[in-house]
Design a protein around this motif. Structure first.
Motif, PDB file in Angstrom:
ATOM      1  N   VAL A 753       0.843  -1.180   0.000  1.00 55.62           N
ATOM      2  CA  VAL A 753       0.000   0.000   0.000  1.00 55.62           C
ATOM      3  C   VAL A 753       0.887   1.242   0.000  1.00 55.62           C
ATOM      4  O   VAL A 753       1.824   1.334   0.817  1.00 55.62           O
ATOM      5  CB  VAL A 753      -0.952  -0.001   1.213  1.00 55.62           C
ATOM      6  CG1 VAL A 753      -1.840   1.239   1.188  1.00 55.62           C
ATOM      7  CG2 VAL A 753      -1.786  -1.277   1.247  1.00 55.62           C
ATOM      8  N   THR A 754       0.565   2.239  -0.851  1.00 51.11           N
ATOM      9  CA  THR A 754       1.283   3.521  -0.894  1.00 51.11           C
ATOM     10  C   THR A 754       0.248   4.642  -0.883  1.00 51.11           C
ATOM     11  O   THR A 754      -0.639   4.687  -1.759  1.00 51.11           O
ATOM     12  CB  THR A 754       2.135   3.637  -2.161  1.00 51.11           C
ATOM     13  OG1 THR A 754       3.049   2.528  -2.214  1.00 51.11           O
ATOM     14  CG2 THR A 754       2.891   4.941  -2.183  1.00 51.11           C
ATOM     15  N   CYS A 755       0.335   5.576   0.154  1.00 47.48           N
ATOM     16  CA  CYS A 755      -0.618   6.677   0.303  1.00 47.48           C
ATOM     17  C   CYS A 755      -0.117   7.885  -0.479  1.00 47.48           C
ATOM     18  O   CYS A 755       0.963   8.418  -0.190  1.00 47.48           O
ATOM     19  CB  CYS A 755      -0.799   7.037   1.772  1.00 47.48           C
ATOM     20  SG  CYS A 755      -1.594   5.741   2.743  1.00 47.48           S
ATOM     21  N   LYS A 756      -0.913   8.347  -1.426  1.00 42.63           N
ATOM     22  CA  LYS A 756      -0.575   9.548  -2.172  1.00 42.63           C
ATOM     23  C   LYS A 756      -1.150  10.782  -1.503  1.00 42.63           C
ATOM     24  O   LYS A 756      -0.562  11.870  -1.587  1.00 42.63           O
ATOM     25  CB  LYS A 756      -1.100   9.433  -3.605  1.00 42.63           C
ATOM     26  CG  LYS A 756      -0.457   8.283  -4.384  1.00 42.63           C
ATOM     27  CD  LYS A 756      -1.018   8.149  -5.785  1.00 42.63           C
ATOM     28  CE  LYS A 756      -0.743   9.402  -6.596  1.00 42.63           C
ATOM     29  NZ  LYS A 756      -1.223   9.258  -7.999  1.00 42.63           N
ATOM     30  N   SER A 757      -2.276  10.729  -0.877  1.00 46.15           N
ATOM     31  CA  SER A 757      -2.921  11.845  -0.194  1.00 46.15           C
ATOM     32  C   SER A 757      -3.867  11.249   0.847  1.00 46.15           C
ATOM     33  O   SER A 757      -4.063  10.032   0.909  1.00 46.15           O
ATOM     34  CB  SER A 757      -3.682  12.708  -1.204  1.00 46.15           C
ATOM     35  OG  SER A 757      -4.770  11.978  -1.757  1.00 46.15           O
ATOM     36  N   PRO A 758      -4.489  12.149   1.693  1.00 47.89           N
ATOM     37  CA  PRO A 758      -5.430  11.612   2.672  1.00 47.89           C
ATOM     38  C   PRO A 758      -6.615  10.886   2.039  1.00 47.89           C
ATOM     39  O   PRO A 758      -7.284  10.098   2.721  1.00 47.89           O
ATOM     40  CB  PRO A 758      -5.871  12.845   3.445  1.00 47.89           C
ATOM     41  CG  PRO A 758      -4.769  13.808   3.313  1.00 47.89           C
ATOM     42  CD  PRO A 758      -4.205  13.597   1.942  1.00 47.89           C
ATOM     43  N   SER A 759      -6.889  11.054   0.765  1.00 47.81           N
ATOM     44  CA  SER A 759      -8.049  10.416   0.144  1.00 47.81           C
ATOM     45  C   SER A 759      -7.664   9.553  -1.048  1.00 47.81           C
ATOM     46  O   SER A 759      -8.549   9.136  -1.793  1.00 47.81           O
ATOM     47  CB  SER A 759      -9.051  11.480  -0.313  1.00 47.81           C
ATOM     48  OG  SER A 759      -8.442  12.347  -1.258  1.00 47.81           O
ATOM     49  N   CYS A 760      -6.367   9.232  -1.265  1.00 45.26           N
ATOM     50  CA  CYS A 760      -5.938   8.434  -2.416  1.00 45.26           C
ATOM     51  C   CYS A 760      -4.834   7.494  -1.983  1.00 45.26           C
ATOM     52  O   CYS A 760      -3.878   7.906  -1.299  1.00 45.26           O
ATOM     53  CB  CYS A 760      -5.464   9.349  -3.544  1.00 45.26           C
ATOM     54  SG  CYS A 760      -4.961   8.436  -5.043  1.00 45.26           S
ATOM     55  N   VAL A 761      -4.944   6.184  -2.437  1.00 47.76           N
ATOM     56  CA  VAL A 761      -3.986   5.134  -2.079  1.00 47.76           C
ATOM     57  C   VAL A 761      -3.732   4.301  -3.331  1.00 47.76           C
ATOM     58  O   VAL A 761      -4.653   4.013  -4.106  1.00 47.76           O
ATOM     59  CB  VAL A 761      -4.521   4.237  -0.949  1.00 47.76           C
ATOM     60  CG1 VAL A 761      -3.591   3.066  -0.697  1.00 47.76           C
ATOM     61  CG2 VAL A 761      -4.691   5.031   0.328  1.00 47.76           C
ATOM     62  N   VAL A 762      -2.463   3.832  -3.536  1.00 51.43           N
ATOM     63  CA  VAL A 762      -2.073   2.980  -4.651  1.00 51.43           C
ATOM     64  C   VAL A 762      -1.712   1.606  -4.085  1.00 51.43           C
ATOM     65  O   VAL A 762      -0.882   1.506  -3.166  1.00 51.43           O
ATOM     66  CB  VAL A 762      -0.900   3.586  -5.442  1.00 51.43           C
ATOM     67  CG1 VAL A 762      -0.469   2.633  -6.543  1.00 51.43           C
ATOM     68  CG2 VAL A 762      -1.288   4.926  -6.015  1.00 51.43           C
ATOM     69  N   LEU A 763      -2.377   0.513  -4.665  1.00 50.31           N
ATOM     70  CA  LEU A 763      -2.154  -0.867  -4.232  1.00 50.31           C
ATOM     71  C   LEU A 763      -1.449  -1.629  -5.334  1.00 50.31           C
ATOM     72  O   LEU A 763      -1.741  -1.441  -6.528  1.00 50.31           O
ATOM     73  CB  LEU A 763      -3.486  -1.552  -3.923  1.00 50.31           C
ATOM     74  CG  LEU A 763      -4.374  -0.867  -2.865  1.00 50.31           C
ATOM     75  CD1 LEU A 763      -5.715  -1.577  -2.772  1.00 50.31           C
ATOM     76  CD2 LEU A 763      -3.687  -0.869  -1.508  1.00 50.31           C
TER      77      LEU A 763
END
Length: 1215
Positions: A753-763
């Protein structure tokens, strides 16, 4: 019925006596009485004398024999009668039979007396067997009588009238179903309803009437007769032509009898013919003979008896044969044409002639000696004529076969003398009557006796048993065969000491002596004897009975241990050997517990045996019996043996069922061929991997199939099977190799899991092993909790971007791979947390209620004034209601739900009122906005702040302040008593108006100093009840409406007055004399320490009440009463208060005292004293009622009213 029989009997008696006298005077007969037989109670027949012209006849009815004296009939034929033959009783014993007049009968030819000598005293044989036929003037013509040679005698008037009366009475007795008008009455000798009996003296060949008629019947030919059908065979009524034909067939005349013989007769008749009429021609008057057939039937049991068909043909005549001699018959004919049968003709009666007797039975030997023989015989049927003599012939012992007459006479026995001893003589017998001599009987051979026989030879043993001996001996050689020799067998038991005792006495040449002892020696001898004497005994012989069979051996037992295929058994000899040694023992064995089949497994002298070749785990039964010279013993008790079971044999290898799956295979197998003597209880399946030699058990149970899971796809596995029973597991089977099919992909690794912003995540994730099939797609599940995840991505990619997430929120995700074989398992769930952010917007804003505002204000005041004295607070709370800190008219209380802080704690809230400056509050969820205008609307929104900044404002909410609450009214007391106070407030009406929104709350202080609510509502008055007298009470009032509750008024104090005394009951007045009386009343108890005094008032006549007494006493003596005046008294109680004026209670009921009038006499005045007292009491009782009486009176009035109401409802409403 009894009276009728009595009258008829008397009439017949006198009538018969008169006619007999006339008959005897008009005919010259032998003078003197006639002797006839009669049955006495002891069975003999004493002679009886009857007048001339009459005969006696014996009739047996219900076991009683009676003698009837009847006039002799014209057809009377004297003859013999067998003592064994008795005529049957009349058909109707209760009806008088028709007796012909003596004038109709000729005189009897002669009478017979009893025979001298002979056997017995049965003289009933002299009653004739001939059954006379009835003679009627309506049926029998003069011609018919002339054919038989019988003259017809006309009746006189008296006889005709008597006959008509008897006929009429007979028809009335028989009823509707009786005979027709012209039919004769039933025969007094025969009954048509009586059962058929065998008569060997009356008929041909010794047969009854049914058998005779069966012999006389011929084969009846013709078409079937159909009752109720016409020519065309259609059911229903016959047409006119068929009815006419049937009427023509029914008009056939009665047959004519001719050439009457003893056993045959000739019958003829005339064919039916139509009468001549105007509408018919000559050709239609007759029917051709070839188209009409006739049936001739006869009856020997009377005109109305049972008829038998004896002839069927088209000829108008028939010859009837095989009839019974000297018997009454009735014959009739019936015509049939074209399957249509007419009614039978009128019956014609006739009587067969008498003939010679029947063939007698051969004579028998009654007794005899060496030189004499006594012969006896029975009389045969006389066939209508009495047997006069018997002819006995013999051959005098010659062998030439010629017979000579030995005896001729009427006796039925004869003694032959001067015969040779032990010789054979042949005899035969014949009977003779007026008609001739019968045939001779069969020849019988009889023997005379001989001399004393010689001693016979000793008896021989024919067969021996355990308890019996069968002996035989020979006839003495010197005795002729014709001699009757008897034998006596004597026996002596060895050692008994009783000597020879007879065991048999008879004419047989063999004997079986029974009830003997086993293996015992017996002595026997035999002696012969006949009518002349007894011979000497034969020589003594000895015989021994056979030994008895032994008893059963003892129950066999097991020796040693029972093996799966053998066991050893032993037994003891029998307790009773039967007198002989045991030769051998026989052992039988049966498989199973049913015992249906037994096999012999051993035979020999030994008392033990080893049973081999048995099946493991099988039940066996064994038994033993022994053999000796006496025979075979009974079977011993059965021994049950259970062989132990062994493990089962090898099984066949398991086989694959269906197609192998990737991770599961289904195996099936069969039971082993050898179960080891015990049912297979379970199976065990072992599996070994493709690269491992170690085996592990994958199934154990009783089923014949199993499913093995947890396998790897595309791998080869080997399986082995073994079975088990209660003895254990058997050997393993051969291996069975199974290869699994391709499977679903393996489990994926956890995605990164990688968090780009408080409302967006890349799996992102990696591809797992494919298990033989390439991965076609991946499925990604995403959710806020592990149990609520849903698929958010499906495709072949190895990464995915999730948008629109909430800050500072925990999320879970997992991934799985899919190929053509199936779906692989999910990976482990990965927790993902988004970064923090500003707070979220506040959701809903709520307005606080007044009670919540008060509690909120009280908590704030307690925080600000912690140092104040608690006693002062309690005193203030006790004296007055605390003033609210926040009024709903100038304040608004709001609360809200805390929004999501997005990972950072909320530090404060900002309340925006629109035009006014925003209000900043701390991290609380409640706030009271003060200093607002009453009855004004405000638009409110709130914003949350944290360390990252302010969040968005909430939605705008509109709230409004309440108007100012009302002021309390003035409270005043409008009415009072010692127990109640009526209070009033305000200027409104006494009753509340429903449209008025203003309400009041009235409170009163209790004993503990707290105010309690008495009334709450819109009314302006209230009555306070159940108060104490002379007590002060404190009240306060409050007004409230929709704006809220107003302040309480000042405290008002009201005091109740003292209570007056209770009413006194009516006083009692008692006259003492003419001028004085005594008044008494009920005394009351003091009231709260205040004494009670009484005031007595009196009224004379119609004047006013005046006080005559005042004091504390409860009685008063009144004097100087005026005469002729009525006095009325009443009393009241007065409470003497200490610090207040006295209180008077209500007066009691008035009591009247009526004085006596002055114009009464002295005697009357003396008597008026008690009289006036009683009148006073009655007036008092009449004027004043007790409480119980009043209550009862009220109850009765209510009951009457209720009954009336119920009656009215029932009558006018319900009905």
């Amino acid at each position: 019925m009894i009276i009728w029989l009595f009258i008829q009997t008397c009439f017949l008696f006198f009538y018969g006596l008169e006619k007999s006298m006339e008959f005897s005077s008009s005919h010259k007969l032998n003078e003197g009485p006639a002797q006839v037989p009669m049955m006495s109670p002891n069975g003999s027949v004493p002679p009886i004398y009857v007048p001339p012209g009459y005969v006696s006849q014996i009739i047996e009815e219900n076991g009683v024999r009676r003698v009837l004296v009847l006039p002799q009939q014209p057809e009377f034929h004297p003859g013999g009668h067998s003592p064994l033959h008795h005529p049957p009783p009349p058909p109707h014993a209760h009806l008088p039979a028709f007796i012909p007049h003596p004038a109709m009968m000729p005189p009897p030819p002669h009478m017979y007396t009893g025979m001298a000598g002979g056997v017995g005293d049965m003289n009933s044989q002299y009653i004739s067997q001939y059954h006379p036929a009835h003679i009627y003037s309506e049926q029998v013509s003069t011609d018919s009588h002339s054919q038989h040679g019988r003259p017809f005698v006309h009746r006189d008037d008296r006889t005709s009238k008597t006959y008509e009366r008897l006929q009429k009475k007979l028809k009335e007795r028989q009823g509707v179903g009786g005979p027709v008008k012209d039919s004769p009455p039933l025969s007094p000798q025969k009954s048509c309803n009586s059962p058929t009996t065998v008569d060997i003296h009356n008929g041909v060949g010794g047969k009854g009437p049914d058998a005779e008629q069966e012999q006389l019947s011929h084969a009846v030919a013709g078409c079937n007769k159909q009752a109720g059908r016409g020519r065309n065979g259609e059911s229903g009524e016959l047409d006119e032509e068929a009815q006419a034909l049937q009427a023509l067939l029914s008009s056939i005349s009665k047959p004519t009898v001719s050439d009457i013989q003893a056993r045959g007769v000739e019958v003829s008749w005339t064919a039916p013919s139509r009468p001549l009429s105007d509408s018919s021609t000559v050709e239609d008057n007759s029917i051709p003979l070839e188209t009409v057939s006739y049936e001739v039937s006869i009856s020997c049991s009377g005109k109305d008896g049972k008829y038998k068909t004896v002839f069927c043909g088209e000829e108008p005549s028939a010859t009837l044969e095989d009839l019974r001699p000297a018997t009454d018959y009735h014959v009739r004919v019936q015509a049939t044409c074209n399957c249509l049968q007419g009614s039978p003709s009128e019956a014609t009666s006739f009587t067969t002639l008498s003939c010679e007797p029947d063939r007698p039975n051969p004579p028998r030997k009654a007794s005899g000696t060496k030189n004499t023989l006594v012969l006896q015989w029975k009389a045969p049927c006389d066939n209508g004529s009495k047997i006069q003599n018997y002819i006995l012939q013999w051959n005098e012992g010659k062998t030439t076969g010629t017979f000579e007459q030995l005896y001729y006479g009427a006796q039925k026995q004869h003694r032959v003398t001067k015969l040779s001893p032990a010789s054979r003589y042949s005899f035969r017998l014949a009977a003779k009557n007026d008609m001739g001599v019968s045939e001779f009987s069969e020849v019988v051979d009889l023997f005379t006796s001989c001399s004393v026989p010689l001693p016979p030879f000793p008896p021989e043993l024919e067969k021996a048993g355990v308890t019996w001996l069968c002996l035989k001996w020979q006839r003495p050689t010197s005795s002729p065969k014709e001699d009757d020799i008897f034998y006596i067998l004597e026996m002596e038991e060895e050692g008994s000491g009783y000597g020879f005792q007879p065991s048999y006495d008879g004419d047989e040449l063999s004997c079986t002596v029974r009830n003997l002892h086993r293996s015992t020696k017996y002595k026997f001898r035999v002696a012969a004897y006949n009518s002349e004497g007894k011979s000497n005994p034969s020589q003594v012989v000895e015989f021994i009975t056979n030994p008895d069979r032994p008893s059963c051996p003892c129950r066999p037992v097991i020796r040693g241990k029972v093996l799966p295929n053998s066991f050893k058994m032993a037994w003891e000899p029998p307790k009773e050997k039967g007198g002989a040694e045991i030769t051998k023992y026989v052992v039988e064995l049966s498989e199973g517990l049913t015992g249906l089949s037994w096999d012999l497994v051993y035979s020999g002298p030994s008392m033990e045996h080893i049973c081999e070749g048995l099946k493991p785990g099988c039940s066996y039964q064994t038994r033993v019996y022994c053999l000796s010279e006496g025979g075979q013993s009974p079977l011993s008790e059965t021994l049950q043996v259970q062989t132990p079971a062994v493990p089962p044999g090898p099984c066949q290898p398991p086989r694959l069922v269906g197609k192998a799956k990737a991770r599961e295979v289904l195996l099936r197998w069969g039971s082993p061929q050898v179960d080891g003597g015990s049912p297979v209880s379970c199976y065990s399946v072992e599996m070994s991997g493709p690269q491992s030699e170690e085996s592990r058990e994958v199934y154990q149970g009783p089923e014949l199939d199993c499913s093995v899971g947890g396998l790897l796809p595309g791998r080869t596995y080997s399986f082995r099977l073994r079975a088990a029973n209660k003895a254990g597991f058997g050997p393993q089977s051969e291996r069975c190799e199974v290869t699994t099919g391709p499977g679903a992909p393996e489990q994926c690794r956890a995605p990164s899991v990688t968090c780009k912003s408080p409302s967006c995540v890349v799996l992102s994730w990696e591809a797992p092993p494919c298990n033989g099939a390439a991965v076609t797609e991946f499925r990604l599940e995403w959710g806020a909790a592990e149990g609520t995840m849903h698929v958010c991505y499906t495709g072949p990619g190895l990464s995915h971007e999730m948008k629109g997430l909430l800050p500072a929120t925990n999320y879970f995700c997992r991934v799985q791979a899919v190929n053509v074989a199936g779906v692989g398992p999910f990976s482990e769930a990965v927790l993902c947390q988004t970064p923090c952010s500003v707070p979220a917007a506040i959701g809903d804003i709520y307005a606080l209620k007044e009670s919540e505002m008060l509690r909120y204000g009280a908590s704030e005041e307690a925080d600000e004034e912690e140092d104040e004295d608690e006693e002062e607070e309690e005193e203030e709370e006790g004296n007055s209601q605390p003033t609210p800190l926040y009024s709903p008219s100038t304040c608004l209380g709001i609360c809200w739900d805390p929004p999501c802080d997005h990972g950072s704690e909320i530090t404060s809230y900002l309340i925006d009122l629109g035009e006014r400056q925003p209000i900043a509050v701390g991290p609380v969820t409640k706030h009271i906005i003060q200093h607002l205008q009453p009855d004004t609307s405000y638009r409110i929104r709130i914003q949350a702040l944290n360390s990252l900044g302010p969040g968005p404002f909430s939605h705008t909410f509109k709230l409004k302040t309440k108007p100012l609450p009302p002021q309390p009214p003035r409270l005043e007391c409008t009415a009072f008593s010692h127990q109640t106070l009526r209070l009033k407030w305000g200027d409104g009406p006494n009753k509340a108006v429903t449209s008025d929104a203003l309400q009041y709350q009235l409170q009163m202080e209790d004993k503990s100093g707290r105010f309690i609510s008495l009334y709450k509502g819109p009314c302006h008055t209230h009555k306070v009840q159940r108060l104490n007298e002379s007590t002060s009470y404190m009240f306060r009032i409050q007004a409230f409406n929709e704006a809220g509750e107003g302040p309480f008024s000042n405290v008002y104090t009201f005091t109740t007055p003292r209570s007056p005394p209770a009413p006194v009951r009516a006083p009692k007045v008692e006259r003492l004399d003419d001028n004085s009386c005594e008044v008494t009343w009920e005394a009351l108890s003091p009231m709260k320490g205040d004494p009670i005094t009484y005031t007595l008032q009196c009224m004379v006549g119609n004047s006013e009440f005046k006080q005559v007494y005042k004091g504390s006493a409860n009685s008063f003596h009144l004097q100087n009463m005026q005469p002729n005046s009525d006095y009325r008294f009443r009393v009241c109680a007065i409470r003497q208060c200490q610090d207040a004026p006295e209180l008077s209670g209500p007066y009691s009921p008035t009591v009247i005292l009526t004085s006596q009038r002055s114009d009464t006499t002295a005697g009357g005045s003396n008597a008026s004293v008690p009289g006036s007292r009683s009148s006073t009491e009655s007036n008092r009782a009449r004027r004043s009622l007790t409480d119980e009486q009043c209550a009862f009176l009220i109850l009765m009035v209510f009951a009457i009213i209720a009954i009336l109401i119920a009656f009215v409802i029932q009558y006018f409403v319900i009905k």
